[in-house]
Design an enzyme around this catalytic site. Structure first.
Site, PDB file in Angstrom:
ATOM      1  N   ASP A   1      -5.742 -13.548  -3.488  1.00 29.04           N
ATOM      2  CA  ASP A   1      -5.171 -13.462  -2.135  1.00 29.04           C
ATOM      3  C   ASP A   1      -5.403 -14.798  -1.433  1.00 29.04           C
ATOM      4  OD1 ASP A   1      -4.452 -10.855  -2.576  1.00 29.04           O
ATOM      5  OD2 ASP A   1      -5.714 -10.000  -0.989  1.00 29.04           O
TER       6      ASP A   1
ATOM      7  N   HIS B   1     -12.215 -14.111   2.801  1.00 23.49           N
ATOM      8  CA  HIS B   1     -13.351 -13.203   2.766  1.00 23.49           C
ATOM      9  C   HIS B   1     -14.678 -13.906   2.512  1.00 23.49           C
ATOM     10  CE1 HIS B   1     -10.514  -9.521   2.067  1.00 23.49           C
ATOM     11  NE2 HIS B   1     -10.289 -10.156   3.198  1.00 23.49           N
TER      12      HIS B   1
ATOM     13  N   ASP C   1     -11.723 -11.737  11.351  1.00 24.64           N
ATOM     14  CA  ASP C   1     -10.813 -11.837  10.197  1.00 24.64           C
ATOM     15  C   ASP C   1      -9.447 -12.369  10.671  1.00 24.64           C
ATOM     16  OD1 ASP C   1      -9.386 -11.420   7.915  1.00 24.64           O
ATOM     17  OD2 ASP C   1      -9.496  -9.226   7.980  1.00 24.64           O
TER      18      ASP C   1
ATOM     19  N   GLU D   1     -11.324  -6.294  -4.776  1.00 22.93           N
ATOM     20  CA  GLU D   1     -11.324  -7.316  -3.721  1.00 22.93           C
ATOM     21  C   GLU D   1     -12.530  -7.136  -2.806  1.00 22.93           C
ATOM     22  OE1 GLU D   1      -7.597  -7.468  -1.645  1.00 22.93           O
ATOM     23  OE2 GLU D   1      -8.446  -8.598   0.032  1.00 22.93           O
TER      24      GLU D   1
ATOM     25  N   ASP E   1       2.506   1.712   3.289  1.00 28.57           N
ATOM     26  CA  ASP E   1       3.425   0.685   3.827  1.00 28.57           C
ATOM     27  C   ASP E   1       4.850   1.094   3.466  1.00 28.57           C
ATOM     28  OD1 ASP E   1       1.182  -0.855   4.376  1.00 28.57           O
ATOM     29  OD2 ASP E   1       1.395  -2.067   2.553  1.00 28.57           O
TER      30      ASP E   1
ATOM     31  N   LYS F   1     -15.184  -8.125   0.375  1.00 25.69           N
ATOM     32  CA  LYS F   1     -15.153  -8.634   1.756  1.00 25.69           C
ATOM     33  C   LYS F   1     -16.497  -8.307   2.394  1.00 25.69           C
ATOM     34  CE  LYS F   1     -12.221  -8.557   5.880  1.00 25.69           C
ATOM     35  NZ  LYS F   1     -11.104  -7.893   6.598  1.00 25.69           N
TER      36      LYS F   1
ATOM     37  N   ASP G   1      -1.981 -13.161   1.477  1.00 25.93           N
ATOM     38  CA  ASP G   1      -2.465 -12.021   2.266  1.00 25.93           C
ATOM     39  C   ASP G   1      -2.824 -12.512   3.667  1.00 25.93           C
ATOM     40  OD1 ASP G   1      -3.031  -9.491   2.915  1.00 25.93           O
ATOM     41  OD2 ASP G   1      -4.947  -9.371   1.882  1.00 25.93           O
TER      42      ASP G   1
ATOM     43  N   ASP H   1      -6.896 -14.152   8.956  1.00 27.96           N
ATOM     44  CA  ASP H   1      -5.688 -14.033   8.113  1.00 27.96           C
ATOM     45  C   ASP H   1      -4.641 -15.103   8.401  1.00 27.96           C
ATOM     46  OD1 ASP H   1      -6.354 -11.936   6.448  1.00 27.96           O
ATOM     47  OD2 ASP H   1      -5.527 -10.391   7.747  1.00 27.96           O
TER      48      ASP H   1
ATOM     49  N   MET I   1       2.348  -5.754  -7.796  1.00 28.56           N
ATOM     50  CA  MET I   1       1.043  -5.163  -7.470  1.00 28.56           C
ATOM     51  C   MET I   1       1.218  -4.015  -6.475  1.00 28.56           C
ATOM     52  SD  MET I   1      -1.309  -5.216  -4.742  1.00 28.56           S
ATOM     53  CE  MET I   1      -2.005  -6.621  -3.885  1.00 28.56           C
TER      54      MET I   1
ATOM     55  N   HIS J   1       0.885  -1.162   0.000  1.00 26.69           N
ATOM     56  CA  HIS J   1       0.000   0.000   0.000  1.00 26.69           C
ATOM     57  C   HIS J   1       0.927   1.218   0.000  1.00 26.69           C
ATOM     58  CE1 HIS J   1      -2.318  -3.051   2.283  1.00 26.69           C
ATOM     59  NE2 HIS J   1      -3.404  -2.484   1.801  1.00 26.69           N
TER      60      HIS J   1
ATOM     61  N   GLU K   1     -10.254 -13.162  -2.144  1.00 22.91           N
ATOM     62  CA  GLU K   1      -9.415 -13.633  -1.022  1.00 22.91           C
ATOM     63  C   GLU K   1     -10.109 -14.781  -0.306  1.00 22.91           C
ATOM     64  OE1 GLU K   1      -7.367 -10.900   1.621  1.00 22.91           O
ATOM     65  OE2 GLU K   1      -8.105 -12.041   3.361  1.00 22.91           O
TER      66      GLU K   1
HETATM   67  C1  GCO Z   1      -8.067  -7.211   4.578  1.00 28.12           C
HETATM   68  C2  GCO Z   1      -7.710  -7.175   3.109  1.00 28.12           C
HETATM   69  C3  GCO Z   1      -6.477  -6.372   2.811  1.00 28.12           C
HETATM   70  C4  GCO Z   1      -6.308  -6.112   1.325  1.00 28.12           C
HETATM   71  C5  GCO Z   1      -5.206  -5.150   1.114  1.00 28.12           C
HETATM   72  C6  GCO Z   1      -4.870  -4.969  -0.341  1.00 28.12           C
HETATM   73  O1  GCO Z   1      -8.886  -8.059   4.935  1.00 28.12           O
HETATM   74  O2  GCO Z   1      -7.549  -6.413   5.342  1.00 28.12           O
HETATM   75  O3  GCO Z   1      -7.582  -8.493   2.668  1.00 28.12           O
HETATM   76  O4  GCO Z   1      -5.347  -7.034   3.327  1.00 28.12           O
HETATM   77  O5  GCO Z   1      -6.064  -7.272   0.616  1.00 28.12           O
HETATM   78  O6  GCO Z   1      -5.554  -3.928   1.662  1.00 28.12           O
HETATM   79  O7  GCO Z   1      -5.739  -4.139  -0.921  1.00 28.12           O
HETATM   80 MN    MN Z   2      -6.670  -9.243   0.844  1.00 27.48          MN
HETATM   81 MN    MN Z   3      -8.375  -9.957   4.131  1.00 31.14          MN
END
Ligand code: GCO
Ligand code: MN
Ligand code: MN
Length: 393
Positions: free
Chosen positions: A250, A225, A260, A186, A62, A188, A292, A262, A93, A59, A222
C-alpha cells in the site's frame, strides 16, 4: 508527432486503487462528507478516464452495502462488471470491512465474544466468495479494530491465539473451496484503536510461521503505517521481501507523529519513497502497487483524478531517478568501494561455518584501529542522491 510522455503509467505497471480511496467522500472525525457519493461503476469509469490503471480493489461493503437487498446486490454487480469490461480494469485484490459496523467495536477476530468472532469469519468467507466472483487473487487482512484502549479488557496472548484460530480456519476454507487466495496481512500501530495488535510488518513476519498454512500467507505493508510510528518503512519492506513474503503493498504518504493522513504517494517524504522505489525495483517486485490514499478534503472529483494521476506519475518519476542512480558511475564506484573486504580469508571463513574456519577466524589479524580508519564517504553519497532527486545531476 507529440513526444511520448516518459512518465505515463500503463497497466503493465500494476498500479491499483481502491473503491474506498478514489471514492473517499472527504469526511473526517470533525466534519462530514464534502464530495458526493459515486457508485462502484462510476468509480471504475473515473479510473478509466485517468488512464493507465491496472486494477481496482474493494472491501465487501464498498461494493455491496451491508444492508443491500438481493435485488440491489444483483444490480450493483451487473453495473460493476459492465464498467470493468468497458475499461479493461481488473480486480486483483479484495478484503473485508471488519471495522465500520458497531458489531466490531471491540474487534473482529480478537473480539472477546466468540459469536462476534464467528460472525467476522462468516463475513470474511462471504467476502472471499465475492472477491472470487471478480477474479481477485490476493486477500488482504487489515485488523483495524483488533486491539485495545485498555489492556484490562483483553488478554493479549489469548487475542493472538484467537486471531490465529480465525486465520487458520480461513486458510483452510480458501483451500477447500479451491479459491487459490494468497493472504496478505497489513499492520498498523494505532487508529482507529488506541493500540492495534500486530503494530508493524515485523509482527506479522513473526506470526506467519506459527500458522497452519504459512506458505499462503504474506504481508501488505503500508507506507503511512510504520511512518506514523516514526519507523523506517523501507527496512520493514526489505525484511518482508527478503523473506519472500511481500505479497502486496500500500503506497501513500504520511508525516510522522500525526493522525492517519493517507496523503498522495510521494507528497511528503519523497526521499524515503525514492528508497522504497529503489528497493522494489532492484529486487524485482512484480506484485500490485496499490495507492491506499485519498485526495485532500478540498478536492472535487476532477481533483480526485489529478490525485490518482499524480500518484502514478510520482512512481514513474522515482523509477526514472532509480535508473539514474543505478547508472551513475560515481555513485556506483562509491558503493563498490564501501562494500569491501569480501575476498579476504576471514571474510571467506565467515560465509560457511566449519571448525577449521572458526579456528582461522580466531587467529586472523583483524586490526580494529586500522579498520576504523577506512573511509566511509556517506556525506558524498547522500548528497549525490539528493542531487539526482532535485534534478540537477
Ligand atoms: C487504513 C488501512 C486500510 C486498509 C484497507 C484494506 O489505515 O485504514 O490502510 O485502508 O488498507 O482496509 O484492508
Ligand atoms: Mn492500507
Ligand atoms: Mn492506512
Amino acid at each position: 508527432m507529440a513526444k511520448r510522455d516518459p512518465f505515463a503509467p500503463s497497466p503493465a505497471d500494476h498500479f491499483t486503487f481502491g473503491l474506498w480511496t478514489v471514492g473517499n467522500p472527504g469526511a473526517d472525525p470533525f466534519g462530514g462528507p464534502v464530495r458526493g457519493k459515486h457508485s462502484p461503476a462510476e468509480l471504475v469509469h473515473l479510473l478509466g478516464e485517468v488512464g493507465g490503471v491496472y486494477g481496482v480493489n474493494f472491501h465487501d461493503n464498498d461494493l455491496i452495502p451491508i444492508d443491500a437487498t438481493p435485488a440491489e446486490e444483483a444490480q450493483i454487480k451487473k453495473d460493476f462488471k459492465k464498467a470493468l469490461r468497458a475499461t479493461g480494469i481488473k480486480v486483483p485484490m479484495a478484503t473485508t470491512n471488519l471495522f465500520s459496523d458497531p458489531v466490531f467495536k471491540d474487534g473482529a477476530f480478537t473480539s472477546n465474544d466468540a459469536e462476534v468472532r464467528a460472525y467476522a469469519v462468516q463475513k470474511t468467507m462471504n467476502a472471499m466468495k465475492l472477491g472470487k466472483e471478480f477474479g481477485a487473487k490476493t486477500y488482504v487482512f487489515w485488523g483495524g479494530r483488533e486491539g485495545t484502549e485498555s489492556d484490562a479488557t483483553k488478554d493479549p496472548v489469548v487475542a493472538t491465539q484467537r486471531f490465529r484460530e480465525c486465520i487458520n480456519f480461513l486458510c483452510k476454507y480458501s483451500i477447500s473451496e479451491k479459491m487459490g487466495y494468497k493472504f496478505a496481512f497489513e499492520a498498523k500501530p494505532n487508529e482507529p484503536r488506541g493500540h492495534i495488535y500486530m503494530a508493524t510488518t515485523g509482527n506479522y513476519l513473526g506470526f506467519i510461521p506459527t500458522l497452519d498454512h504459512p506458505e499462503m500467507c504474506g504481508v501488505n505493508p503500508e507506507f503511512a503505517h510504520e511512518t506514523m510510528a516514526g519507523l523506517n518503512f523501507v527496512h520493514h519492506v526489505a525484511q518482508a521481501l527478503e523473506a519472500g513474503k511481500l505479497f502486496h503493498i500500500d503506497l501513500n504518504d504520511q508525516e510522522p507523529g500525526r493522525y492517519d493522513q493517507d496523503f498522495r504517494f510521494g507528497s511528503v517524504n519523497y526521499k524515503a519513497n525514492f528508497f522504497l522505489a529503489k528497493l522494489l525495483i532492484d529486487y524485482k517486485y512484480k506484485g500490485m502497487k496499490h495507492f491506499d490514499s485519498h485526495a485532500y478534503r478540498q478536492a472535487d472529483y476532477s481533483e480526485v483524478k489529478a490525485f490518482a494521476a499524480g500518484s502514478m506519475r510520482t512512481w514513474k518519476i522515482l523509477e526514472s531517478k532509480v535508473e539514474k542512480f543505478n547508472k551513475d558511475r560515481k555513485i556506483q564506484g562509491l558503493i563498490k568501494k564501501i562494500n569491501r573486504g569480501g575476498n579476504t580469508a576471514p571474510a571467506k571463513a565467515l560465509r560457511k561455518f566449519s571448525k577449521a574456519g572458526a579456528k582461522a577466524l580466531l587467529a586472523a589479524d583483524l586490526d580494529r584501529t586500522k579498520l576504523a580508519k577506512r573511509p566511509l564517504p556517506y556525506e558524498t553519497l547522500d548528497q549525490l542522491t539528493l542531487e539526482i532527486l532535485m534534478g540537477v545531476r
